[in-house]
Design a protein around this motif. Structure first.
Motif, PDB file in Angstrom:
ATOM      1  N   LEU A 154       0.827  -1.201   0.000  1.00  8.52           N
ATOM      2  CA  LEU A 154       0.000   0.000   0.000  1.00  8.52           C
ATOM      3  C   LEU A 154       0.867   1.259   0.000  1.00  8.52           C
ATOM      4  O   LEU A 154       0.623   2.200  -0.772  1.00  8.52           O
ATOM      5  N   LYS A 155       1.895   1.271   0.837  1.00  8.72           N
ATOM      6  CA  LYS A 155       2.784   2.432   0.902  1.00  8.72           C
ATOM      7  C   LYS A 155       3.548   2.620  -0.407  1.00  8.72           C
ATOM      8  O   LYS A 155       3.799   3.750  -0.836  1.00  8.72           O
ATOM      9  N   LYS A 156       3.901   1.501  -1.029  1.00  5.70           N
ATOM     10  CA  LYS A 156       4.578   1.552  -2.328  1.00  5.70           C
ATOM     11  C   LYS A 156       3.735   2.304  -3.351  1.00  5.70           C
ATOM     12  O   LYS A 156       4.261   2.980  -4.244  1.00  5.70           O
ATOM     13  N   HIS A 157       2.416   2.205  -3.192  1.00  8.04           N
ATOM     14  CA  HIS A 157       1.501   2.863  -4.126  1.00  8.04           C
ATOM     15  C   HIS A 157       0.958   4.181  -3.566  1.00  8.04           C
ATOM     16  O   HIS A 157      -0.071   4.685  -4.042  1.00  8.04           O
ATOM     17  N   GLY A 158       1.663   4.718  -2.574  1.00  5.23           N
ATOM     18  CA  GLY A 158       1.310   6.041  -2.065  1.00  5.23           C
ATOM     19  C   GLY A 158       0.100   6.075  -1.157  1.00  5.23           C
ATOM     20  O   GLY A 158      -0.538   7.127  -1.008  1.00  5.23           O
ATOM     21  N   ILE A 159      -0.213   4.945  -0.540  1.00  9.06           N
ATOM     22  CA  ILE A 159      -1.364   4.879   0.357  1.00  9.06           C
ATOM     23  C   ILE A 159      -0.890   4.687   1.793  1.00  9.06           C
ATOM     24  O   ILE A 159      -0.128   3.753   2.091  1.00  9.06           O
ATOM     25  N   ASP A 160      -1.307   5.562   2.684  1.00 13.40           N
ATOM     26  CA  ASP A 160      -0.998   5.439   4.108  1.00 13.40           C
ATOM     27  C   ASP A 160      -2.059   4.537   4.736  1.00 13.40           C
ATOM     28  O   ASP A 160      -3.231   4.933   4.827  1.00 13.40           O
ATOM     29  N   PRO A 161      -1.688   3.316   5.160  1.00 10.80           N
ATOM     30  CA  PRO A 161      -2.688   2.367   5.683  1.00 10.80           C
ATOM     31  C   PRO A 161      -3.455   2.893   6.893  1.00 10.80           C
ATOM     32  O   PRO A 161      -4.599   2.497   7.117  1.00 10.80           O
ATOM     33  N   GLN A 162      -2.823   3.754   7.663  1.00  7.18           N
ATOM     34  CA  GLN A 162      -3.458   4.237   8.883  1.00  7.18           C
ATOM     35  C   GLN A 162      -4.302   5.494   8.657  1.00  7.18           C
ATOM     36  O   GLN A 162      -5.194   5.792   9.456  1.00  7.18           O
ATOM     37  N   GLN A 163      -4.013   6.221   7.585  1.00  5.52           N
ATOM     38  CA  GLN A 163      -4.698   7.491   7.359  1.00  5.52           C
ATOM     39  C   GLN A 163      -5.646   7.485   6.166  1.00  5.52           C
ATOM     40  O   GLN A 163      -6.676   8.170   6.177  1.00  5.52           O
ATOM     41  N   ASP A 164      -5.304   6.730   5.124  1.00  5.42           N
ATOM     42  CA  ASP A 164      -6.046   6.825   3.858  1.00  5.42           C
ATOM     43  C   ASP A 164      -7.182   5.827   3.715  1.00  5.42           C
ATOM     44  O   ASP A 164      -7.942   5.886   2.738  1.00  5.42           O
ATOM     45  N   LEU A 165      -7.287   4.895   4.649  1.00 11.13           N
ATOM     46  CA  LEU A 165      -8.392   3.929   4.602  1.00 11.13           C
ATOM     47  C   LEU A 165      -8.734   3.484   6.011  1.00 11.13           C
ATOM     48  O   LEU A 165      -7.983   3.726   6.955  1.00 11.13           O
TER      49      LEU A 165
END
Length: 331
Positions: A154-165
């Motif tokens: 997820l982070k590799k694709h620019g997604i913060d697991p704790q903030q973005d979902l």
């Protein structure tokens, strides 16, 4: 700190005692107990080793138990309920960080990529990772390899697991799939054959592979206590030789032939699905083709754990990995 790491001091003292492998049976055949972290087509070479008689050729009789989760599998190994564990390498690092006098050693690789897939509740024709932003994501247990790889990707694709979902990761490993089936989450991270079965039943749709996204990892390895290797190296060598024979057989045979051999382990899955899943894992290079746990993969594992905030310390490759046995049986 992981819940399973909170094992009582007395249990740890018992676990690190040098206890021999299960006794030999009749005709000099040695009984060994394997605990697998889950039952999955991802572990096809292990079932091939049993069904094709490769363990038997080495004078080993296997008792296989599914121990349902890395915490339970490692506890079973430490308490001598099993002799060998098939589980993620991260568990050996957690045990080492506790200061064990009898560390758990990775001695034979079985899988070399993540084995999970991203499943969407709704059919998506053109999936992109940014579509996960703002959704409810049903992940795996915190601190476990599937969850750490999931967050890494997820982070590799620019997604913060704790903030973005909205990340759910407090559901026990065995209950993740049932929770999704009952309506929890818009996306879920699942192993096979569950992911494909969900797709066939219309309960979800595979949209991406975490294995393809995360690269080479010692994702699931066979491990045992260091004292076992020191006291009964011959048995560990025989075990590894059986696994290597199975890895070669899987590499050289078709997905259909592999499915025919392992189908008895998946009574609730039709043979066509088993073949499809085997082919999927083969095509993305998930099955290790030899038992050597590589240093590059180990360092990638440490990076994944560190990125997830779950790495207690960077443990040197040679400290918890034994390649001598695998290299010897390959000669």
């Amino acid at each position: 700190m992981k819940n399973w790491l909170k094992i009582s001091f007395s249990l740890v003292l018992i676990a690190i005692l040098i206890i021999p492998l299960a006794a030999c049976g009749k005709d000099g055949v040695k009984n060994i107990r394997i605990g697998e972290v889950t039952r999955s087509i991802f572990y096809a070479p292990q079932y091939v080793a049993i069904e094709k008689g490769f363990f038997e050729e080495e004078g080993l009789n296997v008792e296989l138990t599914t121990t349902a989760g890395g915490d339970k599998t490692m506890t079973a190994l430490l308490s001598d309920s099993i002799d060998f564990a098939l589980v993620g390498s991260e568990t050996s690092i957690y045990v080492y960080a506790q200061g064990s006098n009898d560390p758990v050693i990775n001695f034979a690789a079985l899988t070399q990529t993540d084995g999970t897939f991203l499943v969407s509740r709704e059919k998506i024709d053109n999936f992109s990772w940014d579509q996960l932003k703002g959704v409810t994501f049903l992940g795996q247990r915190k601190g476990g390899m599937p969850q750490m790889v999931g967050e890494f990707v997820l982070k590799k694709h620019g997604i913060d697991p704790q903030q973005d979902l909205d990340l759910i990761q407090n559901i026990d490993f065995a209950n993740v799939a049932p929770a999704f089936a009952s309506g929890t989450g818009e996306f879920v991270q699942l192993f096979e054959p569950t992911a494909s079965v969900f797709e066939q039943e219309g309960n979800g749709y595979i949209v991406a592979s975490f294995g393809e996204e995360s690269g080479n990892l010692p994702y699931t390895t066979f491990m045992t206590k260091e004292s076992t290797i020191n006291d009964d190296k011959e048995t560990v060598e025989k075990f590894t030789r059986a696994i290597y024979k199975a890895q070669q057989w899987v590499e050289e045979n078709s997905s259909k032939d592999i499915a025919d051999v392992i189908k008895g382990y998946f009574d609730n899955t039709n043979i066509e699905t088993i073949e499809m899943v085997v082919d999927r894992y083969k095509s993305q290079g998930s099955f290790a083709t030899n038992p050597v746990v590589g240093e590059d993969g180990w360092n990638n594992l440490l990076d994944v754990m560190e990125e997830a905030g779950e790495l207690p310390e960077r443990v040197d490759y040679r400290t918890l990995v034994n390649t001598e046995i695998a290299e010897d049986v390959m000669k």
